[in-house]
Design an enzyme around this catalytic site. Structure first.
Site, PDB file in Angstrom:
ATOM      1  N   GLY A   1       0.924  -1.303   0.070  1.00 28.93           N
ATOM      2  CA  GLY A   1       0.000  -0.093   0.138  1.00 28.93           C
ATOM      3  C   GLY A   1       0.804   1.481   0.226  1.00 28.93           C
TER       4      GLY A   1
ATOM      5  N   PRO B   1       4.409  -5.367  -0.717  1.00 26.73           N
ATOM      6  CG  PRO B   1       6.440  -4.610  -0.933  1.00 26.73           C
ATOM      7  CD  PRO B   1       5.834  -5.619  -0.475  1.00 26.73           C
TER       8      PRO B   1
ATOM      9  NE  ARG C   1      -0.227   2.193  -6.062  1.00 27.72           N
ATOM     10  CZ  ARG C   1      -1.236   2.088  -6.813  1.00 27.72           C
ATOM     11  NH1 ARG C   1      -1.373   2.641  -7.870  1.00 27.72           N
ATOM     12  NH2 ARG C   1      -2.457   1.793  -6.303  1.00 27.72           N
TER      13      ARG C   1
ATOM     14  NE  ARG D   1      -3.146   2.949 -11.270  1.00 28.96           N
ATOM     15  CZ  ARG D   1      -2.939   4.036 -10.849  1.00 28.96           C
ATOM     16  NH1 ARG D   1      -2.469   5.026 -11.549  1.00 28.96           N
ATOM     17  NH2 ARG D   1      -3.415   4.429  -9.666  1.00 28.96           N
TER      18      ARG D   1
ATOM     19  CE1 TYR E   1      -9.093   1.748  -9.214  1.00 29.84           C
ATOM     20  CE2 TYR E   1      -7.292   1.765 -11.035  1.00 29.84           C
ATOM     21  CZ  TYR E   1      -7.932   1.380  -9.894  1.00 29.84           C
ATOM     22  OH  TYR E   1      -8.098  -0.194 -10.009  1.00 29.84           O
TER      23      TYR E   1
ATOM     24  CB  CYS F   1     -16.147   4.165 -29.601  1.00 26.23           C
ATOM     25  SG  CYS F   1     -15.183   4.158 -31.056  1.00 26.23           S
ATOM     26  CD  GLU F   2     -15.887   3.663 -22.732  1.00 27.58           C
ATOM     27  OE1 GLU F   2     -16.288   4.153 -21.424  1.00 27.58           O
ATOM     28  OE2 GLU F   2     -15.914   2.415 -23.050  1.00 27.58           O
TER      29      GLU F   2
END
Ligand code: LLP
Length: 432
Positions: free
Chosen positions: A239, A276, A278, A314, A318, A346-347
């Site tokens: 984290g 860990p 990330r 991401r 987020y 396409c969004e």
């Protein structure tokens, strides 16, 4: 030490110029630095120096076998959350005794696989899981070493989708119930209590929530020992956040995180495990993409890249920030202007950045998304029938494709057309 630097005006990964990789594999692609991965493992080892510890890489962040094999050779253990991840850990030669198994929905099949691999520890997240694990282990004549994941009801102060330590989250057992559940565990066949597990969330940029949670774990350790449990390991989860925006305040360093561990649980004589993800691989990777068009809109301009939300989800999932850099170094003092950076999907959610201040980028130019080594390639999909971006691993002046881009034949070949649908010619004949 940053292993992603401009040299002679060209962005390099270690000693390899990015355009060289692009010419060889095409765009978009992910690229990872061995030296950075190695350094991040060392940094954690140093932060925990003097305490018996094991780093279990949370491979959900990056499960490429080339990356895992690199980490395994450094003696790193693995935190896995599925039978698939467990197989990856075993495949790269991580011994069972360095594998911990987390996750709220372990199936009996996954438990059996983990038991036969002799894994180090199951991080049990609920009472029904505990009962299922006991039955599975007992039926195999095996014993499952367990830690129970406690939910300390602590606010990790991170994005709601990646906070896990509040009572409303699906994770762990309320810490208030822990003593009762440990008592139950101790009475069950096939179960051996070895420790306590906690993980309160991801991308934490403040150490205070860790400190609060770890103190609660320390208190619980004492209480459980009084109850007669041999608590010898503490799994403190992962984290710790990373800097995504270089111009922004930097998150705490692993050294300071290590100091929190030392002062909260360091005197308990427990082996420390951390998970860990990330921090090990996030800033060890880039996503490299090519500009397709620059489009002048009404009031805003758009840089349209050949990478999209299916490659790096991401930002749209987020609201995450990723620094974006041109691969050819802009001239000093080059003018910057705000531009929306988007992909071809396409969004509207397929937007990497809004009004990002960037130097002029022309069609054909390469750009690099920083901090893309964690939760990048692993979360990619083939949405819009876009092939998964390949992954490349650099080591010094060498690079190797560690996952090739699938061909369109591969992609089409994975689907099946049912027998009841006649081939077009036969359907025409039948209609006549
Ligand atoms: N241990 C457990 C039990 C976890 O659930 C996680 C992450 C970790 C360790 C590793 O956390 P880290 O050190 O990487 O923060 N896809 C999201 C992140 C999801 C994290 C899920 N759990 C993102 O891209 O931000």
């Amino acid at each position: 030490m940053d292993h992603f630097l401009y040299k002679g005006g060209v962005l390099h990964v270690e000693d390899v110029p990015i355009p060289e990789i692009a010419a060889s594999v095409g765009t978009p692609f992910y690229v990872y630095s061995t030296a950075t991965l190695t350094r991040h493992v060392r940094v954690f080892d140093e932060a925990l120096e003097g305490m018996e510890h094991l780093i279990c890489f949370a491979m959900k962040a990056n499960s490429n076998l080339g990356v895992l094999a690199t980490l395994a050779r450094l003696g790193v253990g693995m935190d896995v959350v599925s039978g698939g991840e467990l197989r990856r850990a075993l495949f790269v030669g991580v011994p069972g005794e360095r594998i911990v198994f987390s996750g709220v929905g372990k199936t009996r099949e996954e438990m059996a696989l983990a038991l036969s691999a002799g894994i180090r520890q199951f991080n049990v997240e609920s009472e029904p899981e505990l009962e299922a694990l006991s039955e599975t282990a007992a039926s195999m004549g095996a014993t499952a070493p367990i830690a129970i994941r406690v939910n300390p009801d602590v606010d990790a102060k991170t994005h709601a989708k990646i906070a896990t330590g509040k009572s409303e989250n699906k994770f762990g057992i309320p810490i208030s119930r822990a003593r009762a559940v440990y008592a139950r565990a101790a009475a069950l066949p096939g179960i051996e209590v070895v420790g306590i597990d906690v993980h309160i969330g991801s991308q934490l940029t403040d150490l205070a929530p860790f400190e609060t949670a770890f103190r609660m774990v320390a208190d619980l350790t004492r209480a459980l020992r009084e109850d007669g449990h041999a608590i010898r390991r503490l799994d403190l989860g992962g984290g710790l956040g990373i800097p995504y925006e270089r111009s922004n305040r930097a998150p705490p360093l692993p050294f300071d995180y290590g100091a929190v561990i030392r002062r909260t649980v360091g005197d308990l004589g427990c082996e420390i495990e951390i998970e860990p993800g990330r921090l090990i691989c996030g800033n060890a990777g880039l996503l490299v993409s090519q500009a397709i068009y620059v489009k002048q809109g009404e009031g805003r301009n758009f840089l349209i890249l050949d990478a999209a939300m299916n490659d790096l989800v991401r930002p749209s999932m987020y609201d995450a920030w990723h620094d974006i850099e041109p691969v050819l170094e802009p001239a000093p003092g080059a003018a910057r202007a705000p531009i929306d950076v988007v992909g071809p999907v396409c969004e509207t959610g397929d937007t990497f950045a809004r009004a990002r201040e960037l130097p002029a980028i022309a069609p054909g130019d390469l750009v690099a998304f920083r901090s893309a080594g964690a939760y990048g390639a692993v979360m990619a999909s083939e949405y819009n029938s876009r092939p998964l971006a390949p992954e490349v691993l650099v080591n010094g002046d060498r690079f190797e494709v560690v996952r090739p881009r699938p061909s369109y034949e591969d992609m089409l070949g994975r689907d099946r057309i049912p027998d009841w649908i006649l081939p077009a010619e036969e359907a025409e004949d039948a209609a006549e």
